[in-house]
Scaffold this active site. Structure first.
Site, short mmCIF file in Angstrom:
data_model
loop_
_atom_site.label_atom_id
_atom_site.label_comp_id
_atom_site.label_asym_id
_atom_site.label_seq_id
_atom_site.Cartn_x
_atom_site.Cartn_y
_atom_site.Cartn_z
N ARG A 1 -11.48 7.67 -18.77
CA ARG A 1 -11.70 7.15 -20.13
C ARG A 1 -13.18 6.96 -20.44
O ARG A 1 -13.62 7.20 -21.56
CB ARG A 1 -10.89 5.85 -20.33
CG ARG A 1 -9.40 6.17 -20.29
CD ARG A 1 -8.54 5.08 -20.85
NE ARG A 1 -7.17 5.57 -20.97
CZ ARG A 1 -6.13 4.80 -21.22
NH1 ARG A 1 -6.29 3.51 -21.40
NH2 ARG A 1 -4.93 5.33 -21.32
N ILE B 1 -9.38 0.20 2.48
CA ILE B 1 -8.88 -1.15 2.79
C ILE B 1 -9.67 -1.76 3.95
O ILE B 1 -9.71 -2.96 4.11
CB ILE B 1 -7.36 -1.17 3.09
CG1 ILE B 1 -7.02 -0.36 4.34
CG2 ILE B 1 -6.54 -0.76 1.89
CD1 ILE B 1 -5.66 -0.72 4.92
N ASP B 2 -10.29 -0.90 4.77
CA ASP B 2 -11.05 -1.40 5.93
C ASP B 2 -12.42 -1.95 5.57
O ASP B 2 -13.09 -2.53 6.41
CB ASP B 2 -11.24 -0.28 6.95
CG ASP B 2 -9.94 0.11 7.63
OD1 ASP B 2 -8.98 -0.67 7.54
OD2 ASP B 2 -9.89 1.19 8.25
N LYS C 1 1.61 -28.55 21.18
CA LYS C 1 1.33 -27.48 20.20
C LYS C 1 1.95 -26.19 20.73
O LYS C 1 1.42 -25.56 21.65
CB LYS C 1 -0.18 -27.31 20.03
CG LYS C 1 -0.53 -26.14 19.14
CD LYS C 1 -2.04 -25.98 18.96
CE LYS C 1 -2.38 -24.68 18.26
NZ LYS C 1 -1.62 -24.41 17.03
N ARG D 1 6.42 -13.02 20.25
CA ARG D 1 6.90 -11.89 19.44
C ARG D 1 5.73 -11.07 18.91
O ARG D 1 4.68 -11.63 18.58
CB ARG D 1 7.70 -12.40 18.24
CG ARG D 1 9.01 -13.07 18.60
CD ARG D 1 10.06 -11.99 18.83
NE ARG D 1 11.39 -12.52 18.70
CZ ARG D 1 12.17 -12.86 19.72
NH1 ARG D 1 11.72 -12.76 20.94
NH2 ARG D 1 13.39 -13.31 19.50
N ARG E 1 -1.47 -0.95 2.90
CA ARG E 1 -2.20 0.05 2.12
C ARG E 1 -1.70 0.17 0.69
O ARG E 1 -2.40 0.71 -0.17
CB ARG E 1 -2.09 1.41 2.82
CG ARG E 1 -3.11 1.62 3.91
CD ARG E 1 -4.05 2.76 3.60
NE ARG E 1 -3.40 4.02 3.60
CZ ARG E 1 -3.35 4.84 4.64
NH1 ARG E 1 -3.93 4.52 5.78
NH2 ARG E 1 -2.73 5.97 4.56
O1 F6P Z 1 -7.41 3.81 5.40
C1 F6P Z 1 -7.84 3.19 6.55
C2 F6P Z 1 -6.68 3.07 7.50
O2 F6P Z 1 -5.66 2.35 6.87
C3 F6P Z 1 -7.02 2.45 8.84
O3 F6P Z 1 -7.08 1.07 8.84
C4 F6P Z 1 -5.90 2.99 9.67
O4 F6P Z 1 -6.22 2.99 11.02
C5 F6P Z 1 -5.74 4.37 9.15
O5 F6P Z 1 -6.16 4.34 7.82
C6 F6P Z 1 -4.36 4.92 9.26
O6 F6P Z 1 -4.37 6.22 8.76
P1 F6P Z 1 -3.07 7.12 8.61
O7 F6P Z 1 -2.27 6.53 7.51
O8 F6P Z 1 -3.61 8.47 8.29
O9 F6P Z 1 -2.38 7.05 9.92
#
Ligand code: F6P
Length: 321
Positions: free
Chosen positions: A27, A129-130, A216, A246, A255
């Site tokens: 846009r 995201i990293d 704890k 666990r 993601r």
């Molecule tokens: O996008 C970064 C990431 O989410 C990393 O944190 C993760 O290790 C990787 O991608 C996983 O990638 P894929 O989905 O290709 O296995």
């Protein structure tokens, strides 16, 4: 050369907010009388001529969606000479004057090589995201991923507390402990294991047993995937402490999903800045946020390993336990 037509693609791992970036580029570019061609599946689409024009309406109702309407891929073929030649031919065939690529450091590494080799104007928009793009403090999607992981950890805390169990929760971050550190702090977790820092499982187990004697019993340990497997750590904790532990892998849930306001607004601002960069003839740069300001970092800097400052945050996690 004046820019009239932009090629836009998303590459590498998707990040929530990529769609907002697409909306903004399209846009804002149209408002400057430019055309935008959407390239599908990242570099793969350039190699295979998967391209479509994007008009104002084509990006309606995507601002709230995770993922990317252009789709994305990891594309080993683009690292070959043949792949690059084919991509260049596509750019010529469709009269694309400049590229805007939305992705992380892997995407910028490919962009850097390709744009230098063929002299194609190219600007990156930092989305990962990293949050691991060097020289950039905030990338699109990291805030959303942290909040998604935090939501899950808060839920796990309920059952961990009620059943008095130890949990080892694995979050994403193949090479970076960013998500792990942020959620461990925000989630009030007892321990965090990250690739940037050595850890001592004997010491952790000793503290768990000591805590147990004081009453704890429930513990939440966050581990970044790049630092080890939650299953292995949980097994060892049970072996050493005899306490029920666990393992949970949050995985790709981090993601996707509705981008937070922060991720969206970053994306919208980055989109505008990327188009402005191309128009000004500034190329070979990645757009991001640092010290609260939009910055354009050279690809050569953006692709270096980002050194995460971990000590202060790690110590705070431990002190507040
Ligand atoms: O996008 C970064 C990431 O989410 C990393 O944190 C993760 O290790 C990787 O991608 C996983 O990638 P894929 O989905 O290709 O296995």
């Amino acid at each position: 050369m004046a820019i009239k037509r932009i090629g836009l693609l998303t590459a590498g791992g998707d990040a929530p907010g990529m769609n907002a970036a697409i909306r903004s580029v399209v846009r804002y570019a149209i408002s400057h009388k430019l055309e935008v061609m959407g390239v599908l599946r990242g570099w793969w689409g350039l190699i295979n001529e998967e391209i479509k024009p994007l008009d104002h309406r084509s990006v309606s109702n995507i601002i709230n969606l995770g993922g990317t309407i252009l789709k994305t891929a990891r594309c080993p073929e683009f690292h070959t000479k043949e792949g690059q030649e084919r991509a260049k031919k596509t750019i010529e065939k469709y009269s694309i004057d400049g590229l805007i690529v939305v992705g992380g450091n892997g995407t910028f590494e490919a962009s850097h090589k390709f744009s230098e080799k063929y002299k194609i104007p190219c600007v990156g928009i930092a989305a990962s995201i990293d949050n691991d793009v060097n020289g950039i403090e905030e990338t699109i999607g990291a805030d959303t991923a942290i909040n998604t992981a935090l939501f899950a950890i808060d839920n796990i805390r309920d059952t961990a507390t009620s059943m008095e169990r130890i949990f080892v929760i694995e979050v994403m971050g193949r090479e970076s402990g960013y998500i792990a550190l942020q959620v461990a702090l925000a989630g009030g977790c007892e321990e965090v294991i990250i690739p940037e820092r050595k850890y001592d499982l004997e010491r952790i187990c000793h503290e768990i047993v000591e805590g147990n004697l004081r009453g704890k019993i429930s513990w939440i340990i966050v581990i970044a995937e790049g630092a080890g497997k939650s299953e292995d750590i949980a097994k060892k904790i049970t072996e050493i402490t005899t306490l029920e532990t666990r393992a949970v892998i949050l995985g790709h849930i981090q993601r996707g999903g509705r981008p937070t306001a922060f991720s969206r607004n970053l994306a919208l601002r980055f989109g505008q800045a990327a188009v402005d960069c191309l128009l000004k003839g500034e190329t070979g740069k990645a757009i991001g946020l640092t010290n609260g300001k939009i910055v354009a970092v050279d690809f050569a800097t953006a692709i270096k390993k980002k050194e995460l400052q971990v000590e202060n945050l790690y110590n705070l996690v431990r002190i507040l336990t």
